[in-house]
Scaffold this motif. Sequence first.
Motif, PDB file in Angstrom:
ATOM      1  N   UNK A 135     -71.659 -29.810   8.692  1.00  0.00           N
ATOM      2  CA  UNK A 135     -72.514 -28.111   9.056  1.00  0.00           C
ATOM      3  C   UNK A 135     -74.125 -28.619   8.616  1.00  0.00           C
ATOM      4  N   UNK A 136     -74.345 -27.322   9.128  1.00  0.00           N
ATOM      5  CA  UNK A 136     -75.764 -26.912   8.854  1.00  0.00           C
ATOM      6  C   UNK A 136     -76.845 -25.898   8.345  1.00  0.00           C
ATOM      7  N   UNK A 137     -77.518 -25.908   7.828  1.00  0.00           N
ATOM      8  CA  UNK A 137     -77.848 -24.462   7.026  1.00  0.00           C
ATOM      9  C   UNK A 137     -79.120 -24.246   6.865  1.00  0.00           C
ATOM     10  N   UNK A 138     -80.044 -25.176   7.414  1.00  0.00           N
ATOM     11  CA  UNK A 138     -82.069 -24.715   7.893  1.00  0.00           C
ATOM     12  C   UNK A 138     -81.885 -25.085   9.279  1.00  0.00           C
ATOM     13  N   UNK A 139     -82.855 -24.621   9.371  1.00  0.00           N
ATOM     14  CA  UNK A 139     -83.813 -25.436  11.092  1.00  0.00           C
ATOM     15  C   UNK A 139     -85.363 -25.743  10.412  1.00  0.00           C
ATOM     16  N   UNK A 196     -92.773 -26.374  19.837  1.00  0.00           N
ATOM     17  CA  UNK A 196     -92.104 -27.209  19.193  1.00  0.00           C
ATOM     18  C   UNK A 196     -91.299 -27.671  19.165  1.00  0.00           C
ATOM     19  N   UNK A 197     -90.495 -28.784  18.084  1.00  0.00           N
ATOM     20  CA  UNK A 197     -88.679 -28.952  18.811  1.00  0.00           C
ATOM     21  C   UNK A 197     -88.101 -28.683  17.374  1.00  0.00           C
ATOM     22  N   UNK A 198     -87.362 -27.721  17.972  1.00  0.00           N
ATOM     23  CA  UNK A 198     -86.730 -27.046  16.915  1.00  0.00           C
ATOM     24  C   UNK A 198     -85.529 -27.941  16.583  1.00  0.00           C
ATOM     25  N   UNK A 199     -84.854 -28.723  15.024  1.00  0.00           N
ATOM     26  CA  UNK A 199     -84.380 -29.452  14.144  1.00  0.00           C
ATOM     27  C   UNK A 199     -83.084 -28.475  13.932  1.00  0.00           C
ATOM     28  N   UNK A 200     -81.943 -28.895  13.504  1.00  0.00           N
ATOM     29  CA  UNK A 200     -80.632 -27.859  12.218  1.00  0.00           C
ATOM     30  C   UNK A 200     -80.644 -29.506  11.778  1.00  0.00           C
TER      31      UNK A 200
END
Length: 163
Positions: free
Chosen positions: A65-69, A6-10
Amino acid sequence: MTPYSGYLALGNLDDSGIFTELTVAGGAVGYVRQAISLAPAGAGSLVNSAAINFPVATVPYIWPSFRAYAVFDAASAGNRQMAWRLGNPIVIAAGDRHRLKAGDIELNFPVATSSLGTEVLLSQTFTISPDKVLTQLPSVTMTQAAYDALPVKDAMTLYVIVG
């Protein structure tokens, strides 16, 4: 054998399970999802089978900033297949990039958790190996409080915690 690609998103995942992806319009100049392949890594585990390198953050911009995939079925738009929280917020500075080595992402099943111990929210069923098919498991959607109140948890039930 790679059971899932699949495709990983931030982005960020709120308490109700809504994933908000980083966007170029939102300040992540140069951001795009990256291909991910998850391969078996032992009893009930999947890991990313190759390194993942997100684009360099366009100078002079710092990505939010990000805190999840999350994993989607398409490079843009598409359907979210799963998402999970990370530990501390991650910020990508201008001129830098987010990198993951092969094996950095580990998802453990049938109770879907990440290697950080956070729950993975599944949007579809997955076959881990021929003898471990999650499509055969009954699933129950409930709040964390309801789950905690269960006197006995059935090892053959996939509990989906919401809210």
